[in-house]
Design a protein around this motif. Structure first.
Motif, PDB file in Angstrom:
ATOM      1  N   MET A  54      -7.903  -0.828   2.033  1.00  0.00           N
ATOM      2  CA  MET A  54      -7.475  -1.748   3.077  1.00  0.00           C
ATOM      3  C   MET A  54      -5.962  -1.864   3.079  1.00  0.00           C
ATOM      4  O   MET A  54      -5.307  -1.665   2.060  1.00  0.00           O
ATOM      5  CB  MET A  54      -8.116  -3.121   2.912  1.00  0.00           C
ATOM      6  N   GLU A  55      -5.429  -2.147   4.239  1.00  0.00           N
ATOM      7  CA  GLU A  55      -3.989  -2.298   4.376  1.00  0.00           C
ATOM      8  C   GLU A  55      -3.577  -3.688   3.910  1.00  0.00           C
ATOM      9  O   GLU A  55      -4.288  -4.662   4.132  1.00  0.00           O
ATOM     10  CB  GLU A  55      -3.568  -2.088   5.827  1.00  0.00           C
ATOM     11  N   VAL A  56      -2.441  -3.743   3.240  1.00  0.00           N
ATOM     12  CA  VAL A  56      -1.892  -5.020   2.800  1.00  0.00           C
ATOM     13  C   VAL A  56      -1.058  -5.573   3.944  1.00  0.00           C
ATOM     14  O   VAL A  56      -0.127  -4.909   4.414  1.00  0.00           O
ATOM     15  CB  VAL A  56      -1.047  -4.853   1.518  1.00  0.00           C
ATOM     16  N   ARG A  57      -1.393  -6.752   4.388  1.00  0.00           N
ATOM     17  CA  ARG A  57      -0.723  -7.363   5.530  1.00  0.00           C
ATOM     18  C   ARG A  57       0.752  -7.621   5.221  1.00  0.00           C
ATOM     19  O   ARG A  57       1.112  -7.957   4.093  1.00  0.00           O
ATOM     20  CB  ARG A  57      -1.408  -8.681   5.868  1.00  0.00           C
ATOM     21  N   ASP A  58       1.594  -7.433   6.214  1.00  0.00           N
ATOM     22  CA  ASP A  58       3.041  -7.675   6.124  1.00  0.00           C
ATOM     23  C   ASP A  58       3.743  -6.766   5.116  1.00  0.00           C
ATOM     24  O   ASP A  58       4.786  -7.122   4.576  1.00  0.00           O
ATOM     25  CB  ASP A  58       3.342  -9.140   5.791  1.00  0.00           C
ATOM     26  N   ALA A  59       3.180  -5.603   4.832  1.00  0.00           N
ATOM     27  CA  ALA A  59       3.809  -4.641   3.924  1.00  0.00           C
ATOM     28  C   ALA A  59       3.313  -3.251   4.298  1.00  0.00           C
ATOM     29  O   ALA A  59       2.253  -3.095   4.884  1.00  0.00           O
ATOM     30  CB  ALA A  59       3.457  -4.953   2.477  1.00  0.00           C
ATOM     31  N   ASP A  60       4.090  -2.253   3.949  1.00  0.00           N
ATOM     32  CA  ASP A  60       3.674  -0.866   4.189  1.00  0.00           C
ATOM     33  C   ASP A  60       2.882  -0.361   2.983  1.00  0.00           C
ATOM     34  O   ASP A  60       3.198   0.671   2.398  1.00  0.00           O
ATOM     35  CB  ASP A  60       4.896   0.023   4.433  1.00  0.00           C
ATOM     36  N   LEU A  61       1.871  -1.124   2.615  1.00  0.00           N
ATOM     37  CA  LEU A  61       1.082  -0.794   1.436  1.00  0.00           C
ATOM     38  C   LEU A  61      -0.392  -0.677   1.789  1.00  0.00           C
ATOM     39  O   LEU A  61      -0.875  -1.315   2.721  1.00  0.00           O
ATOM     40  CB  LEU A  61       1.252  -1.872   0.359  1.00  0.00           C
ATOM     41  N   VAL A  62      -1.080   0.132   1.016  1.00  0.00           N
ATOM     42  CA  VAL A  62      -2.529   0.267   1.119  1.00  0.00           C
ATOM     43  C   VAL A  62      -3.099  -0.018  -0.266  1.00  0.00           C
ATOM     44  O   VAL A  62      -2.578   0.448  -1.273  1.00  0.00           O
ATOM     45  CB  VAL A  62      -2.927   1.693   1.570  1.00  0.00           C
ATOM     46  N   GLU A  63      -4.148  -0.807  -0.275  1.00  0.00           N
ATOM     47  CA  GLU A  63      -4.822  -1.126  -1.535  1.00  0.00           C
ATOM     48  C   GLU A  63      -6.099  -0.293  -1.623  1.00  0.00           C
ATOM     49  O   GLU A  63      -6.866  -0.224  -0.666  1.00  0.00           O
ATOM     50  CB  GLU A  63      -5.163  -2.606  -1.573  1.00  0.00           C
TER      51      GLU A  63
END
Length: 77
Positions: free
Chosen positions: A7-16
């Motif tokens: 899932m994408e981490v909201r407010d960041a260019d990160l994926v968990e």
């Protein structure tokens, strides 16, 4: 049974990314696996685990656990 999710981490260019899976072996194998997770240079989060014994005198140990990591989302073309 192995389960995984992303899932994408909201407010960041990160994926968990998370993975939930069982591991079975003797006590020494379980300790070795946990030590390898602890000393890995990768960023890992051990979210949850359940340790249970099977067989007589606990000769087999079953570990069900969930690992998570976070990484940068790839740029979209």
């Amino acid at each position: 049974r192995i389960q995984f999710g992303q899932m994408e981490v909201r407010d960041a260019d990160l994926v968990e990314f998370s993975i939930d899976f069982p591991f079975e072996g003797d006590y020494a194998n379980i300790r070795t696996l946990l030590n390898l997770i602890e000393v890995t240079p990768s960023f890992l989060i051990l979210d949850a685990f359940n340790l249970s014994s099977t067989g007589e005198l606990g000769d087999k140990v079953r570990l069900q656990f969930r690992l998570r990591t976070v990484f940068h989302r790839e740029a979209q073309p």
